[in-house]
Design an enzyme around this catalytic site. Structure first.
Site, PDB file in Angstrom:
ATOM      1  N   GLU A  60       4.162  -2.300  13.428  1.00 36.22           N
ATOM      2  CA  GLU A  60       2.945  -2.387  12.609  1.00 36.22           C
ATOM      3  C   GLU A  60       1.674  -2.510  13.441  1.00 36.22           C
ATOM      4  O   GLU A  60       0.679  -1.847  13.165  1.00 36.22           O
ATOM      5  CB  GLU A  60       3.053  -3.526  11.592  1.00 36.22           C
ATOM      6  CG  GLU A  60       4.146  -3.316  10.537  1.00 36.22           C
ATOM      7  CD  GLU A  60       4.025  -2.015   9.758  1.00 36.22           C
ATOM      8  OE1 GLU A  60       2.959  -1.369   9.814  1.00 36.22           O
ATOM      9  OE2 GLU A  60       5.016  -1.629   9.084  1.00 36.22           O
ATOM     10  N   ASN A 106       9.124   5.594   4.582  1.00 40.14           N
ATOM     11  CA  ASN A 106      10.499   6.109   4.529  1.00 40.14           C
ATOM     12  C   ASN A 106      10.586   7.490   5.187  1.00 40.14           C
ATOM     13  O   ASN A 106       9.743   8.340   4.969  1.00 40.14           O
ATOM     14  CB  ASN A 106      10.944   6.254   3.074  1.00 40.14           C
ATOM     15  CG  ASN A 106      10.585   5.057   2.246  1.00 40.14           C
ATOM     16  OD1 ASN A 106      11.033   3.952   2.526  1.00 40.14           O
ATOM     17  ND2 ASN A 106       9.729   5.253   1.249  1.00 40.14           N
ATOM     18  N   HIS A 152       3.902   6.324  11.523  1.00 39.35           N
ATOM     19  CA  HIS A 152       5.140   5.548  11.618  1.00 39.35           C
ATOM     20  C   HIS A 152       6.343   6.438  11.951  1.00 39.35           C
ATOM     21  O   HIS A 152       7.357   5.946  12.431  1.00 39.35           O
ATOM     22  CB  HIS A 152       5.438   4.844  10.288  1.00 39.35           C
ATOM     23  CG  HIS A 152       4.913   3.444  10.184  1.00 39.35           C
ATOM     24  ND1 HIS A 152       5.054   2.514  11.187  1.00 39.35           N
ATOM     25  CD2 HIS A 152       4.285   2.797   9.165  1.00 39.35           C
ATOM     26  CE1 HIS A 152       4.526   1.355  10.786  1.00 39.35           C
ATOM     27  NE2 HIS A 152       4.042   1.502   9.568  1.00 39.35           N
ATOM     28  N   GLY A 160       0.812  -1.215   0.000  1.00 41.03           N
ATOM     29  CA  GLY A 160       0.000   0.000   0.000  1.00 41.03           C
ATOM     30  C   GLY A 160       0.844   1.263   0.000  1.00 41.03           C
ATOM     31  O   GLY A 160       0.661   2.147  -0.826  1.00 41.03           O
ATOM     32  N   ALA A 161       1.784   1.329   0.921  1.00 42.74           N
ATOM     33  CA  ALA A 161       2.621   2.519   1.027  1.00 42.74           C
ATOM     34  C   ALA A 161       3.777   2.238   1.973  1.00 42.74           C
ATOM     35  O   ALA A 161       3.794   1.210   2.640  1.00 42.74           O
ATOM     36  CB  ALA A 161       1.798   3.699   1.564  1.00 42.74           C
ATOM     37  N   HIS A 173      -1.550   6.301   8.658  1.00 42.87           N
ATOM     38  CA  HIS A 173      -0.706   5.173   9.066  1.00 42.87           C
ATOM     39  C   HIS A 173       0.769   5.469   8.777  1.00 42.87           C
ATOM     40  O   HIS A 173       1.619   5.350   9.666  1.00 42.87           O
ATOM     41  CB  HIS A 173      -1.165   3.907   8.331  1.00 42.87           C
ATOM     42  CG  HIS A 173      -0.363   2.690   8.638  1.00 42.87           C
ATOM     43  ND1 HIS A 173      -0.776   1.746   9.549  1.00 42.87           N
ATOM     44  CD2 HIS A 173       0.824   2.241   8.160  1.00 42.87           C
ATOM     45  CE1 HIS A 173       0.130   0.782   9.629  1.00 42.87           C
ATOM     46  NE2 HIS A 173       1.114   1.058   8.781  1.00 42.87           N
ATOM     47  N   GLU A 174       1.064   5.859   7.567  1.00 35.73           N
ATOM     48  CA  GLU A 174       2.471   6.107   7.208  1.00 35.73           C
ATOM     49  C   GLU A 174       3.021   7.294   7.999  1.00 35.73           C
ATOM     50  O   GLU A 174       4.153   7.273   8.457  1.00 35.73           O
ATOM     51  CB  GLU A 174       2.629   6.344   5.705  1.00 35.73           C
ATOM     52  CG  GLU A 174       2.072   5.245   4.803  1.00 35.73           C
ATOM     53  CD  GLU A 174       2.466   3.836   5.194  1.00 35.73           C
ATOM     54  OE1 GLU A 174       3.570   3.647   5.735  1.00 35.73           O
ATOM     55  OE2 GLU A 174       1.656   2.907   4.977  1.00 35.73           O
TER      56      GLU A 174
HETATM   57  N1  PHE Z   1       5.807  -0.750   6.196  1.00 33.92           N
HETATM   58  C1  PHE Z   1       4.731  -0.531   5.263  1.00 33.92           C
HETATM   59  C2  PHE Z   1       3.550  -0.111   6.100  1.00 33.92           C
HETATM   60  O1  PHE Z   1       2.973  -0.839   6.820  1.00 33.92           O
HETATM   61  C3  PHE Z   1       4.348  -1.710   4.462  1.00 33.92           C
HETATM   62  C4  PHE Z   1       5.383  -2.209   3.519  1.00 33.92           C
HETATM   63  C5  PHE Z   1       6.105  -3.330   3.827  1.00 33.92           C
HETATM   64  C6  PHE Z   1       5.609  -1.569   2.326  1.00 33.92           C
HETATM   65  C7  PHE Z   1       7.054  -3.831   2.951  1.00 33.92           C
HETATM   66  C8  PHE Z   1       6.522  -2.058   1.448  1.00 33.92           C
HETATM   67  C9  PHE Z   1       7.253  -3.194   1.755  1.00 33.92           C
HETATM   68  O2  PHE Z   1       3.174   0.965   6.171  1.00 33.92           O
HETATM   69 ZN    ZN Z   2       2.860   0.104   8.610  1.00 32.49          ZN
END
Ligand code: PHE
Ligand code: ZN
Length: 854
Positions: free
Chosen positions: A317, A262, A298, A258-259, A294-295
């Site tokens: 997560e 970074n 993070h 999904g996304a 969500h992103e």
């Molecule tokens: N870490 C991302 C998320 O949950 C998901 C993801 C995992 C994206 C692996 C790409 C590769 O927001």
């Molecule tokens: Zn995530």
């Protein structure tokens, strides 16, 4: 850029084998000289050996890299290239490592590492993709600052952190926050931006951008608003401020997930950020708002505090899903969000937890970590946090989170660290609670009751069936929220949380004047399966009277399941009392339309298959399909006289707004339209299709018509109108398959794979067709086996291009042991065929082996 075929059994990694890296990484400098087939990556990394390192070996991960040169402290060295990386002799004092490698982004169809999508360069490094960019200790517990120089002719050159300089054909970025390599990102392309800004509560101005391909500028406004709301919410609710001068989001068309969060440069599957009323449905808008949040969240739960190793994935997560669910509940409706989440949990996590792929939220072993981005890690991981919060209370939860951020900022942590902050903040012993992280499987909780002399007793018994590798399960701590209703519908006991800790345990309520009706597991307070002898009359009572909206919906859901099960097993007619109850609810204008829409949405056919299986009946997908059709037809007839009025009353006038209220009304309106279409053959739907000025209504009308096999011309019109919009075309592809009759679905899907706009390499398009096939329960499981064959054939074809997406889609076969021996035999042939494929990826190999063994 395909993963090497496993020549011997693929290596398994174990949690218990954790050893820290033997070196500190003090700073990383990277230079990218971009070229589609021959990008050069120069790295300059400052390493310092740790004293008494558990593993003093200098091993750097590396995959699909061409090493051009390597130096230590300026002098050329010749490292030994070994499987998965290199080793090299190093000084025992701090030193500078320099390497130049060449990579081929244009040939990278796995979409991991540096790759190209629609002419732009982009990266995906989580979990272990950075090793496809350069040699590096590619593990989340190695954190460092990154300085990046990008040389390329693209108009926009982006990386993490803050921009530090740019000129003709180059740009430089510096990220001051130490981070693991999986959070590295680079984007280069002729992109355009939708700019905005946000002032943090301490007065810092942050530049915000959503970067898209030219032509998509008009689809950014909603995502930008969602971003600003998320930034504000995290300040207000968690006290977390943003920590860089700039926050960039980029939309890319080819993306496995999904996304991705970074640092300072979130990269999104374009389907999870681009939105406009004309091209996106209400469901799309809600999902986009949640994923942006969500992103963004993070940044604290994942980036500032990251994971020690990939076994701890649910640390970031589970917590971030929990946070985004809280956000959505606050922005929209709390009960509606809870019901939606439970529907999704049962549809995706329960099958996983009760089949061959079952694993604990914190797994203890894996072959390919990409296979563990699962509903169990994400959604069950979030459920576990919800239970923890319920057990300790809101204030203690807030105190524990403050302590977590205080104590662990800048660290790579474990589930033990996480639980310890709760223990320290509350004084509570969480050793039994920790079983939720180590045990797989969905607990079954059996309830019995007793009433005498004003005392009401509930007795609970818990047990968890065996899962692969785990046979005996100790009792867990299960918070069970309970309320009691009096027989006349009033509440005699408000919600209280019972803490079940033993295998069998009773709770007594005194001073209860008459035998009450219990409302158990309110708000779905624990991810368990509740088993209780009860009657349809009592369920109907709860559907009418429960004060807990979740359990009100749950009672309706149970009635729907009961009636469908008896239709399938006994050939019974749809339950009249249930139909009456539904009719009352739909017509009750005092109820939230979104809630009414959910009550009107039947359990999925796959869920009915699971219910039958749980009762010891082998599910027949065709019969389940027929029962669903009969039920919907009967409901439509029952509501016949009120449908036109209801349709009119739920039609939203005025310009489209993607807000929760309008979305709720349109959801109800869409359900009513689908029933109406069963009676009028599609007259109203055709009118709606014609008049629609937004995708929600256009799509609802088209779906109703296609389901009625009366949508040929609208489907063609839809194609003509939207053929140049990829995201809308994904909907068109998926809808053909989703609406196909059981005996036609595989053929429709097969034809679509030959369509000029079908593109195997684009995960969204592949999923649109193959995901829809797997989701068409009776079509996929058609007794001819054509569905199984077609999916297997396409998975085999995709595996050599994109192992990650292939492996994820293998999960479509995980429920195979539910079905009759003929279907099992058909599926086994396909699974074995996949497994026998020469050069099969490690990803798919692991998934198929687990499914076959379980
Ligand atoms: N870490 C991302 C998320 O949950 C998901 C993801 C995992 C994206 C692996 C790409 C590769 O927001
Ligand atoms: Zn995530």
């Amino acid at each position: 850029m395909k993963d090497a075929a496993p020549t011997t059994a693929p290596e398994t990694f174990y949690l218990k084998d954790y050893k820290p890296f033997g070196f500190e990484v003090e700073a990383v400098e990277l230079t990218f000289k971009l070229a589609p087939n021959s990008t050069r990556v120069l790295s300059k990394i400052r390493f310092a050996p740790k004293e008494n390192a558990a593993d003093p070996r200098f091993f750097l991960h590396g995959e699909a890299l061409k090493l051009i040169s390597a130096k230590i402290d300026g002098a050329p060295v010749t490292p030994e290239l070994i499987a998965g990386g290199l080793i090299c002799d190093t000084p025992d004092t701090p030193f500078t490592w320099e390497a130049e490698v060449e990579i081929d982004p244009a040939a990278n169809t796995a979409l991991e590492g540096l790759y190209m999508s629609s002419g732009m360069y982009c990266t995906q490094c989580e979990a272990e993709g950075f090793r496809k960019i350069t040699y590096y200790p590619d593990r989340p517990d190695v954190m460092s600052t990154f300085s990046v120089r990008i040389e390329g002719n693209e108009k926009v050159l982006l990386s993490n952190g803050n921009p530090t300089g740019s000129g003709d054909g180059w740009a430089e970025w510096h990220d001051p926050w130490p981070k693991p390599a999986y959070l590295f990102a680079l984007v280069a392309g002729d992109l355009v931006n939708h700019p905005d800004s946000f002032t943090t509560r301490s007065g810092k101005d942050v530049e915000l951008n959503i970067w898209v391909r030219p032509g998509d500028e008009g689809k950014c406004a909603f995502g930008m608003e969602a971003l600003k709301k998320s930034m504000k919410w995290d300040e207000d609710v968690y006290g977390r401020e943003y920590d860089l001068d700039i926050f960039n989001i980029v939309a890319v068309d080819d993306f496995n997930m999904g996304a991705m969060e970074n640092k300072g440069l979130n990269i999104f599957n374009s389907s999870c950020v681009l939105a406009s009323p004309e091209t996106s449905t209400d469901a799309n808008f809600e999902r986009i708002e949640a994923i942006i949040a969500h992103e963004y969240f993070h940044n604290w739960t994942g980036n500032r505090i990251t994971c020690r190793d990939w076994f701890q994935l649910c640390l970031k997560e589970g917590l971030t899903v929990f946070r985004d669910a809280q956000f959505t509940a606050d922005m929209r409706s709390e009960p509606v969000k809870r019901i939606e989440d439970v529907i999704a949990l049962r549809a995706r996590q329960f099958p996983e937890d009760n089949g061959p792929l079952a694993h604990p939220p914190r797994p203890e072993q894996f072959q390919e970590i990409n296979n563990f981005y699962t509903a169990t890690v994400y959604e069950k991981g979030a459920e576990v946090i919800g239970m923890l919060k319920r057990l300790v209370g809101d204030e203690n939860y807030a105190a524990a989170l403050d302590l977590y951020f205080d104590r662990h900022d800048g660290q790579a942590c474990t589930i033990e660290d996480w639980l310890k902050v709760f223990e320290d903040a509350t004084g509570r012993d969480l050793s039994q609670f920790k079983l939720w992280y180590s045990q797989a499987g969905t607990p079954r909780v059996q309830v019995s009751e007793d009433y005498a002399d004003g005392r009401y007793t509930l007795t609970f018994e818990q047990s968890t069936p065996p899962t692969p590798g785990q046979h005996d399960k100790a009792p867990r701590v299960i918070p069970i929220a309970v309320g009691l209703l009096s027989p006349n519908g009033g509440e005699v006991r408000a919600t209280e949380v019972l803490e079940l800790t033993e295998a069998k345990q009773s709770f007594t309520f005194d001073g209860i004047a008459a035998k009450p009706v219990p409302s158990i597991l309110r708000e779905f307070s624990a991810p368990v399966i509740l088993e209780r002898e009860t009657t349809n009359a009592e369920r109907a009572f709860l559907l009418a009277h429960d004060t807990d909206p979740f359990n009100r919906w749950e009672a309706g859901n149970a009635l729907a399941t009961e009636t469908r099960v008896s239709m399938v097993t006994e050939g019974a007619a749809p339950d009249g009392a249930y139909l009456d109850a539904l009719e009352k609810l739909v017509r009750d204008d005092t109820l939230d339309p979104a809630f009414r829409a959910l009550v009107l949405s039947p359990p999925s056919q796959s869920e009915i298959a699971q219910s039958l299986h749980d009762r010891g009946v082998t599910p027949d997908p065709q019969k389940i399909y027929d029962a669903a059709e009969t039920f919907a037809q009967t409901l439509a007839q029952q509501l016949e006289t009120s449908l036109p009025r209801l349709y009119a009353a739920t039609t939203v006038d005025g310009p489209y707004q993607p807000d929760a209220h309008g979305a709720g009304l349109r959801a109800l309106n869409g359900r009513i339209l689908s029933l109406l279409t069963r009676l009028d053959g599609g007259e109203q739907a055709a009118r709606q299709y014609q008049a629609a000025d937004n995708m929600t209504q256009q799509y609802a009308a088209l779906a109703s018509l296609m389901k009625a096999e009366n949508g040929e011309s609208q489907s063609q019109a839809f194609f003509d109108q939207w053929q140049s919009d990829r995201l809308v075309m994904d909907k068109w592809f998926a809808l053909q398959v989703a609406c196909a009759a059981p005996d036609a679905a595989a053929g429709v899907a097969s034809d679509l794979t030959g369509h000029a706009l079908f593109d195997m390499k684009n995960p969204n398009r592949f999923r649109a067709v193959m995901g829809a096939l797997a989701g068409n329960h009776a079509g996929f499981h058609h007794v001819s086996g054509a569905g199984y064959q077609l999916l297997a054939k396409n998975l085999i074809a995709l595996d050599s291009l994109n192992p990650q997406t292939t492996a994820r889609m293998c999960a479509a076969f995980q429920t195979w042991k539910r079905y009759d021996s003929a279907r099992q035999a058909l599926i086994r042939v396909e699974l074995e065929r996949i497994l026998a494929t020469e050069g099969l990826s490690r990803d798919t190999h692991e998934m198929v082996s687990r499914i076959l063994q379980g």
